[in-house]
Design an enzyme around this catalytic site. Structure first.
Site, PDB file in Angstrom:
ATOM      1  N   LYS A  52     -58.569  92.167   8.816  1.00 17.75           N
ATOM      2  CA  LYS A  52     -59.317  91.785  10.012  1.00 17.75           C
ATOM      3  C   LYS A  52     -58.699  92.434  11.251  1.00 17.75           C
ATOM      4  CE  LYS A  52     -60.844  87.569   7.749  1.00 17.75           C
ATOM      5  NZ  LYS A  52     -60.645  86.138   7.472  1.00 17.75           N
ATOM      6  N   GLN A  96     -57.043  81.143   9.497  1.00 14.03           N
ATOM      7  CA  GLN A  96     -57.239  81.582   8.112  1.00 14.03           C
ATOM      8  C   GLN A  96     -57.056  80.413   7.138  1.00 14.03           C
ATOM      9  OE1 GLN A  96     -58.236  84.762   7.096  1.00 14.03           O
ATOM     10  NE2 GLN A  96     -58.381  83.843   5.071  1.00 14.03           N
ATOM     11  N   ASP A 119     -65.941  82.270  13.019  1.00 15.02           N
ATOM     12  CA  ASP A 119     -66.127  82.081  11.578  1.00 15.02           C
ATOM     13  C   ASP A 119     -67.393  81.265  11.299  1.00 15.02           C
ATOM     14  OD1 ASP A 119     -64.410  83.301   9.798  1.00 15.02           O
ATOM     15  OD2 ASP A 119     -62.803  81.830  10.041  1.00 15.02           O
TER      16      ASP A 119
END
Ligand code: NAP
Length: 293
Positions: A52, A96, A119
């Site tokens: 990412k 994460q 997200d």
């Protein structure tokens, strides 16, 4: 059979985004900024976060990585989320997953400001997705929808089976495919571990999305001729053939299933790169304040 090249499409999306970033900066705008919070040093999470960050660099975004040891307390992690929520330079951020067992993941997700939840995991963003309101669609299903669009795969009126009902992949995928949208209008069956005679469902499906995390679960005799198969699975299995000592396995037994398909995604190089490209796309939306004006 045509292979769906997620890596190629993801690179095209990155190129489009980097052009937009240059335009924003040329007009005196702020460089889009994605932050990532990483707890502990799980190999898979390290790899995903590194990809990412690398993609941010490629498209011209600013990126930050905030690391915590695996013994970080929930209160400390909430404080990090709070700081990122209130940092005007950060357009969007991710925490994460998975998090260590002593931390309530849902509490962390709900602490993220919906405006910065690129997200798309916050209940407000999930609810907006269900209600057809502008939102950050969670990156993996969003990536799959874009793949279907890029390959002009007809979905309207098709019978679709999604295997797996997680909050981040299977459930939103089933909702998106059933919507009255260009990549929707499917008749969707959502299967899970309690589904009886799963093969009877998959054999009837024009489109199968496999997101269960069981390597090579979908076999050739479970798929009808001409089906479109999207393999979301990425399980790290030990391998003596690679330098890292592991390789990624999808949820589809590719050798058996691919010859029967009209389209299929490989693992790696299918859905994975699109997940990252979609996260970057969501961050651009956040930077332009397009969802929450
Ligand atoms: P998850 O949260 O573990 O959910 C798995 C789902 O599969 C559950 O709904 C479970 O049913 C169902 N399931 C498990 N065994 C089954 C079986 N034998 N038959 C039918 N259904 C079964 O997984 P996830 O987070 O959605 O991830 C799924 C896979 O996708 C993993 O390999 C993950 O690494 C991968 N993934 C890849 C990307 C990417 O970018 N490529 C992104 C996210 C995830 P129950 O609900 O009944 O338990």
């Amino acid at each position: 059979m045509q292979l769906i090249d997620g890596k190629k499409i993801a690179l095209e999306i990155q190129d489009e985004i980097s052009v937009e970033v240059k335009q924003i900066i040329a007009k005196g705008g702020k460089q889009p900024h994605l932050a990532a919070v990483l707890v502990g040093n799980d190999g898979g999470s390290e790899t995903y976060v590194a990809s990412k960050i690398l993609t941010c660099e490629k498209v011209g975004f600013k990126s930050s990585l905030i690391r915590h040891n695996s013994d970080v307390t929930e209160a400390q992690l909430l404080e990090t989320v709070h700081q990122l929520n209130n940092d005007p330079d950060v357009d969007g951020f991710i925490v994460q997953m998975p998090l260590p067992k002593h931390i309530d993941e849902q509490k962390i997700i709900e602490a993220i400001k919906p405006e910065k939840d690129v997200d798309g995991f916050h209940p407000i963003n999930v609810g907006r997705m269900v209600l057809d309101l502008p939102t950050y669609v969670s990156a993996t299903p969003y990536g799959i929808v874009q793949l279907l669009a890029k390959y002009n795969i007809e979905t309207s009126g098709k019978t679709c089976v999604v295997i797996g009902r997680s909050h981040i992949v299977g459930s939103p995928m089933s909702i998106l495919l059933a919507k009255n949208t260009p990549q929707g209008n499917c008749t969707v069956t959502l299967c899970h571990s309690k589904t009886k005679n799963l093969k009877s469902h998959t054999l009837n499906a024009d489109i199968i999305v496999c997101a269960l995390g069981q390597p090579e679960f979908l076999k050739g005799d479970m798929v009808k001729e001409g089906a479109v198969v999207i393999d979301v699975g990425t399980t790290r299995v030990k391998s003596s053939e690679t330098k890292s000592g592991f390789k990624l396995k999808g949820d589809v037994l590719f050798e058996e299933v691919a010859p029967k398909c009209s389209y299929i995604t490989p693992v790696p190089g299918g859905v994975g790169p699109m997940t990252i490209a979609s996260l970057i796309k969501n961050t651009l939306l956040a930077a332009r304040k397009e969802i929450y004006k």
